[in-house]
Design an enzyme around this catalytic site. Structure first.
Site, PDB file in Angstrom:
ATOM      1  N   HIS A 163     -14.349   7.594   3.027  1.00  0.00           N
ATOM      2  CA  HIS A 163     -13.231   6.774   3.209  1.00  0.00           C
ATOM      3  C   HIS A 163     -12.133   7.461   3.729  1.00  0.00           C
ATOM      4  CE1 HIS A 163      -9.208   6.066   1.287  1.00  0.00           C
ATOM      5  NE2 HIS A 163      -9.324   4.901   1.945  1.00  0.00           N
TER       6      HIS A 163
ATOM      7  N   HIS B 291      -4.333   6.230  -5.537  1.00  0.00           N
ATOM      8  CA  HIS B 291      -5.417   7.071  -4.904  1.00  0.00           C
ATOM      9  C   HIS B 291      -5.767   8.240  -5.780  1.00  0.00           C
ATOM     10  CE1 HIS B 291      -3.526   4.768  -1.775  1.00  0.00           C
ATOM     11  NE2 HIS B 291      -4.607   4.696  -1.329  1.00  0.00           N
TER      12      HIS B 291
ATOM     13  N   HIS C  87     -11.629  -1.129   4.839  1.00  0.00           N
ATOM     14  CA  HIS C  87     -11.746  -1.060   2.917  1.00  0.00           C
ATOM     15  C   HIS C  87     -12.738  -2.189   2.391  1.00  0.00           C
ATOM     16  CE1 HIS C  87      -9.281   1.712   1.025  1.00  0.00           C
ATOM     17  NE2 HIS C  87      -8.588   2.076   2.192  1.00  0.00           N
TER      18      HIS C  87
ATOM     19  N   PHE D 179      -1.334   7.211   4.357  1.00  0.00           N
ATOM     20  CA  PHE D 179      -1.225   5.911   3.617  1.00  0.00           C
ATOM     21  C   PHE D 179       0.069   5.267   3.662  1.00  0.00           C
ATOM     22  CE2 PHE D 179      -4.399   8.481   0.785  1.00  0.00           C
ATOM     23  CZ  PHE D 179      -5.530   8.035   1.260  1.00  0.00           C
TER      24      PHE D 179
ATOM     25  N   HIS E 258     -10.199   7.216   7.598  1.00  0.00           N
ATOM     26  CA  HIS E 258      -8.717   7.257   7.926  1.00  0.00           C
ATOM     27  C   HIS E 258      -8.073   8.117   8.985  1.00  0.00           C
ATOM     28  CE1 HIS E 258      -6.837   4.343   5.205  1.00  0.00           C
ATOM     29  NE2 HIS E 258      -7.685   4.556   4.417  1.00  0.00           N
TER      30      HIS E 258
ATOM     31  N   HIS F 106      -7.817  -1.522  -4.560  1.00  0.00           N
ATOM     32  CA  HIS F 106      -7.917  -1.924  -3.138  1.00  0.00           C
ATOM     33  C   HIS F 106      -8.942  -3.064  -3.170  1.00  0.00           C
ATOM     34  CE1 HIS F 106      -6.710   2.164  -2.271  1.00  0.00           C
ATOM     35  NE2 HIS F 106      -6.370   1.714  -1.280  1.00  0.00           N
TER      36      HIS F 106
ATOM     37  N   HIS G  12       0.794  -1.143   0.080  1.00  0.00           N
ATOM     38  CA  HIS G  12      -0.043   0.071  -0.117  1.00  0.00           C
ATOM     39  C   HIS G  12       0.915   1.149   0.124  1.00  0.00           C
ATOM     40  CE1 HIS G  12      -2.908   2.860   1.723  1.00  0.00           C
ATOM     41  NE2 HIS G  12      -3.709   2.442   0.910  1.00  0.00           N
TER      42      HIS G  12
HETATM   43 CU1  C2O Z   1      -5.219   3.007   0.091  1.00  0.00          CU
HETATM   44 CU2  C2O Z   1      -7.673   3.567   2.480  1.00  0.00          CU
HETATM   45  O1  C2O Z   1      -6.419   3.820   1.310  1.00  0.00           O
END
Ligand code: C2O
Length: 584
Positions: free
Chosen positions: A304, A167, A338, A325, A308, A176, A145
């Site tokens: 989303h 992203h 995710h 990230f 985070h 993802h 990631h």
């Molecule tokens: Cu690659 Cu929730 O991020």
């Protein structure tokens, strides 16, 4: 392409058919033709760009941050270069090679029973116990990631060094999905249970307890625990899908969450609005012109990224682990987070009123390739086109009734009548589309910007078109702290304390900080606003007031704006090129 073929054939025809005495005239004609072709080739290079191909893993940029000249300096260094496979061969994914042994039915984490929690914990114990050099270890899973969000690898086939970024574009959802697919198979393989299924963090569920950190991940001392989380956000703290005002009134927070879901998933009816825009070989977030700037989808940018931020530890420089990230997938809760994002993709596709919605069908999207490690530590090349149907991958999500609450959420307007005239009277100016206004800096002292924007009223509206607000060429010179853009319509005085549960709330772009040396960001941002305008009763107005409110960590109120502005000052500069309302 057809223009070019036409140009070429007429050129060839000219060469073959020219009578001698007219050679000079023809020569001039040829020169003009060639010049035209060159111009055409240059201007259409975006259109003819190619799908993303797998990068060369032997050429890794450390994805570290050297932080030269940053205030305060970042001290973080992330080496997320991936292990090269012992067999230099890369397998091609096919459904025959990876037959689903049993269906993976992913269920809400907050409903998991103790025996399943024990199994889940065991799976991550085994994964954590693998040596760091093993591609199946949690370390390498996290590095995959990190590598593809931090520019560790350059795009194959691009001119010069263009970092590969999964992203801020249409790559986000399929990348993802594949990541979870292999992660789940690895866990199942370690357990000796090929039917093992991930759980999903049902944070959009505002009634049954889904909207807090699932308790199973908060058990200190287990393999599901991560010490680098926001200590104030352990259960029973309720998630904030948009870092809004500091309201402690649960009913306000719950309604803000429902509205964040409604605006991020329901009103975003096109693939571009929901899932993000084109990203092809050559697309570069760190150095783009406005025209080719990429575009993240509403589900990514809004809820989303919001989770985070909410989960990460504000005591850490970049809100590690979940808040940046580079480190997010070191936390096992990442995969449950995710799984919910992936589930929402299916909800958006198949379960919303008005019938199935359409994914992108652009060949550059479908032919995009990614690399992952499978449960046998092999490198596998996959394609986006093979990820569009979860059923084929053997994955399904247990349906939950709580979805209906946000699907049918009906935000009420708190204003009636246009605010344009009062805004004009208080000096709010008009901002138009690129390039007429040049670059507009967002004022980091006042943390807000109100503008009057023209609507495309009078233009013919294509059938089924959405009315969309575009923030063109949003640019951050660095991403050293969390920042959020909360956008309202018809509320010229909106500020950090304005609730986001009304029809005037358009959406949020939560921008996660980054430790990459490529953390300069240029992107377009789009919000569907037709539904908002209808609810407020502004369908006929030719101008509307748009207000962009900046937020940073910590959740600030009006009284600690100075702190927030200080945090923001680290960003050096946030600007955009223009505001535009279009039918799309
Ligand atoms: Cu690659 Cu929730 O991020």
């Amino acid at each position: 392409m057809s223009c070019r073929t036409h140009g070429l054939s007429s050129l060839i025809a000219t060469l073959h058919c020219a009578p001698r005495r007219r050679v000079r005239g023809q020569l001039l004609y040829i020169i003009i033709n060639v010049a035209l072709l060159l111009i055409l080739a240059a201007s259409s290079s975006d259109v003819n760009a190619a799908p993303i191909r797998v990068p060369d893993l032997s050429r890794c940029d450390l994805a570290v941050d050297e932080s030269v000249g940053d205030t305060p300096p970042l001290t973080l260094r992330f080496n997320c270069c991936l292990p090269l496979p012992s067999a230099s061969r890369i397998l091609d994914f096919s459904f025959d090679k990876y037959p689903p042994i049993r269906q993976h039915v992913r269920r809400p984490a907050h409903t998991a029973k103790e025996d399943y929690i024990a199994k889940y914990n065991k799976a991550y114990q085994l994964m954590r116990a693998l040596p760091d050099s093993d591609p199946r270890s949690l370390k390498v899973q996290a590095d995959i990631h990190c590598a593809f969000c931090n520019g560790a690898y350059m795009q194959a086939g691009a001119d010069g060094n263009v970092p590969l970024q999964v992203h801020f574009s249409w790559l986000f959802l399929p990348w993802h999905r594949w990541f979870l697919y292999f992660h789940e198979r690895i866990l199942g393989n370690l357990l000796g249970d090929p039917g093992f299924s991930l759980l999903y963090w049902n944070w959009d569920d505002q009634v049954n307890g889904g909207n807090m950190m699932p308790e199973m991940f908060a058990r200190n001392g287990t393999a599901l625990y991560d010490a680098k989380r926001n200590p104030d956000h352990l259960p029973p703290a309720i998630v904030r899908l948009s870092p809004a005002n500091n309201s402690t009134d649960t009913s306000v927070v719950v309604n803000e969450n429902l509205n964040a879901m409604y605006q991020s998933v329901v009103t975003a009816s096109t693939a571009e609005l929901f899932a993000g825009g084109a990203y092809r070989t050559g697309s570069d977030l760190t150095n783009s012109s406005v025209i080719s700037a990429t575009l993240g989808g509403s589900v990514e940018n809004g809820v989303h990224n919001g989770i985070h931020y909410w989960t990460g530890n504000p005591a850490e420089q970049l809100l590690q682990d979940m808040g940046t990230f580079s480190t997010a997938s070191r936390d096992p809760i990442f995969y449950a987070h995710h799984s919910n994002v992936d589930r929402l993709w299916d909800v958006w596709r198949f379960k919303l009123p008005g019938g199935p919605r359409k994914d992108h069908s652009d060949p550059d999207f479908l032919d995009t390739e990614f690399l992952f490690y499978d449960e046998n530590a092999n490198l596998v090349k996959v394609k986006v086109s093979d990820a569009l149907d979860n059923a084929k991958l053997g994955v399904s999500y247990k349906t939950v009734r709580a979805d209906d609450l946000w699907i049918n959420y009906s935000p009420k307007a708190v204003t009636s009548g246009s605010a344009v005239f009062s805004a004009l009277a208080s000096g709010v100016s008009t901002i138009g589309a690129t390039p007429s206004n040049g670059t507009i800096d967002l004022d980091l002292a006042s943390m807000r910007l109100a503008a009057i924007v023209q609507r495309p009223i009078g233009e013919t509206r294509p059938s089924k078109a959405e009315e969309v607000l575009v923030i063109q060429g949003l640019e951050l010179t660095s991403r050293d702290s969390f920042i959020s853009l909360v956008v309202f319509v018809n509320l010229p005085d909106a500020g950090p304390s304005t609730p986001t549960n009304s029809a005037e709330y358009v959406g949020t772009f939560n921008i996660v900080p980054s430790a990459s040396q490529h953390r300069h960001l240029v992107t377009n941002v789009k919000f569907e606003i037709g539904d908002n305008l209808k609810r407020i009763g502004l369908q006929k107005d030719d101008r509307v007031v748009i207000t962009i409110v900046l937020k940073s960590k910590p959740h600030e109120t009006d009284s600690n704006l100075a702190d927030a502005a200080h945090n923001l000052a680290i960003q050096q500069r946030i600007s955009f090129k223009g505001l535009q309302i279009t039918y799309e």
